[in-house]
Enzyme design. Structure first.
Site: not given
Lengths: 492, 94
Positions: A78, A153, A177
């Site tokens: 990420k 997310s 997330s």
């Protein structure tokens, strides 16, 4: 075997027996990224050159008989994890061109074993969101149906693993997330016990809940990632000195003595009928494996998202004060004095969701309102933690849905300030309590928008604090008797 | 308790975020929606409950106060929008 869909464990074997080289493996994933990611947009940055250089080094280590578990295994991270000399954007305008000067601890751990970083994945801007739509670089698309969200997310990392653009990926979770995108993308995701994994070098959101975890194809792979990533780090003083168990060797225990609770409040009104059915079928499957199932109650569940809606923005307002246009990142062109540098840089640089959270937090912490909002929330948070402690006196783990719904269409929740808090209502309570949890695929269901498509449903497995061993065991046992984790999106 | 446009301006100033005119109304509506959503939190009885600050149970993680040279000074300054002779440059405060 199709190597793109192989597990970490299988790839290790192929590499060790020289059936494939690390360079060939890296090239396979890089070429898949080229082929499919124009549509999916799961990556912000692809690090092809560095990946191939790392792969050549990995091949030398393997040839020298020095291979470790992750030597030559590709992964994605990420874009919230600092990577030395590689752009780390948090999917924001403010950090659009930011190049960290050091690696996050978890990146360094993987590099030390010569794992191969393929690139940095998309996310909601600063990890604020549950759909990956708030990214400054535009949304990521769900590999199962391209017009739908991957969740968020950590949506880029989840989509990349679901589309087999990487065998595993690093992600972060503050309140759903990891679990929610794992659920929506039909893959396995691990959110660790708070304090298990170092956050050093990871861009902070809400420090009292921020946790580092992974996505992979199987629970066994998740356990392998947990072994390498966990552990005390002097640079993150919230990390625990507890010993790391060889979780991947402890998976095959019988579930005969396992007591499982099903919290009735997690089958909320508004849950999609197919989600409820699939999760109940999964619980039945686990009962057949010998576990004892009982209904339990966590009466404060519905208040979790409300606590989160105050506590998280409060911490965000503090953590994001560092983006001031002075030391790094975007800076306004038009300031006359120091105040204007701050205010204009932040006004021009932050997206709507970041502004909304910073302002909500600033308000909740401001003179006259702190008791009413922030402290009240932290009191209710303690009661939520106590509720879990009570329940874990009766049962070993909890089973419930990861998300009340399957993936919604891109754009359908745009600009609803409450979307994330509702979407993550089944993830937030355990996150506030710092508990470990998994989301694993348990079938497919129809969305409530009526479109006739089948989308992945996730089973959530929550353990007590430091209870990784048990959640991995139960998740692994389920994957031994089901095939949902082996299903692939079409045309990939 | 509802938030007015003046409140939004005050909060934005505290947060050092300059808002455009059209954003003021948008955030006024959004903040009111969020505060409306959490209103029911008031109904939870928290008499005698200590606010929770962290969940690890760890206390006072001390370390030696020793400096070390990261050797990264040049790289760090390179990330700053403005610098001079190895220092990060800021506008004058007064």
């Amino acid at each position: 075997m199709d190597i793109a869909f192989a597990t970490i464990k299988e790839l290790r074997k192929l590499l060790n027996t020289k059936q494939i080289s690390a360079v060939e493996l890296a090239k396979e994933f890089l070429s898949r990224i080229k082929e499919y990611d124009q549509d999916l947009r799961s990556f912000i940055t692809v690090t092809e050159e560095q990946a191939l250089a790392q792969a050549r080094e990995a091949d030398r280590a393997i040839a020298a008989g020095e291979a470790e578990m992750f030597t030559g295994i590709p992964f994605a991270a990420k874009d919230l994890f600092s990577t030395r000399g590689i752009k780390t954007t948090a999917a924001s305008k403010i950090l659009e061109n930011f190049q960290p000067v050091y690696d996050a601890t978890v990146i360094r751990k993987l590099k030390d074993q010569k794992a191969i970083l393929l690139g940095k994945t998309n996310l909601d801007q600063f990890a604020h969101g549950s759909s990956t739509e708030t990214s400054y670089f535009g949304p990521t698309h769900n590999p199962w149906h391209r017009d739908r969200i991957p969740g968020g997310s950590s949506g880029g990392s989840a989509a990349a693993v679901a589309a087999s653009l990487a065998p595993f990926a690093l992600a972060t979770e503050t309140g759903g997330s990891i679990r929610q995108p794992a659920s929506l993308c039909g893959i396995s995701g691990w959110k660790p016990t708070y304090g298990r994994v170092s956050r050093y070098g990871v861009i902070a959101m809400a420090s009292s809940a921020d946790s580092i975890g992974t996505f992979a194809r199987t629970v066994e792979d998740l356990a392998l990632t947990a072994e390498i990533l966990s552990g005390f780090d002097p640079k993150d003083s919230t990390t625990s000195k507890k010993d790391i168990a060889p979780w991947s060797d402890m998976l095959s225990g019988s579930l005969d003595d396992c007591k499982i609770g099903v919290p009735k409040e997690y089958f909320v009104s508004g849950i999609e009928p197919d989600v409820e059915k699939r999760v109940k079928e999964a619980i039945e499957e686990i009962r057949k494996l010998g576990a004892k199932i009982q209904s339990v109650s966590l009466p404060l569940t519905m208040f979790g998202s409300m606590v989160y809606a105050i506590v998280t923005p409060s911490e965000v307002s503090s953590n994001l004060s560092r983006y001031d246009g002075i030391r790094y990142g975007y800076v306004t062109k038009e300031a006359r004095d120091l105040y204007e540098i701050y205010a204009k840089t932040r006004g021009e640089g932050f997206g709507d969701e970041a502004k909304r959270r910073i302002m909500t937090g600033t308000y909740a912490l401001s003179a006259g309102y702190r008791d009413q909002y922030y402290l009240k929330s932290q009191k209710v948070r303690r009661l939520i933690v106590n509720g879990f402690s009570e329940v874990f006196k009766q049962v070993d783990i909890l089973l419930c849905p990861s998300s009340p719904n399957v993936a919604i269409k891109i754009g359908s929740a745009a600009d609803d300030p409450l979307f994330g808090y509702i979407a993550d209502q089944l993830n937030i309570p355990a996150a506030l309590a710092g508990l470990p949890a998994l989301s694993i695929p348990c079938g497919f269901g129809k969305p409530k928008d009526g479109e006739d498509v089948k989308l992945p449903v996730g089973l959530q497995i929550i353990g007590p604090q430091w209870g990784e061993e048990k959640i991995f065991q139960v998740g692994h046992a389920y994957q031994q008797v089901t095939e949902f984790h082996k299903m692939r999106p079409r045309n990939l | 308790m509802s938030i007015s446009i003046d409140d939004v301006k005050h909060i934005a100033k505290l947060a050092r975020i300059e808002l455009r005119e059209d954003e003021l109304e948008k955030f006024r509506a959004d903040l009111n929606k969020i505060l409306g959503y959490i209103e029911v939190l008031k109904t939870v009885n928290t008499d005698g409950v200590e606010p929770l600050a962290q969940v690890t149970g760890l206390q006072n993680a001390f370390r030696e106060d020793q400096s070390e040279n990261s050797g990264l000074q040049k790289d760090i300054v390179k990330n700053a929008p403005e610098s001079e002779r190895g220092f990060i440059k800021v506008k004058k405060v007064f």
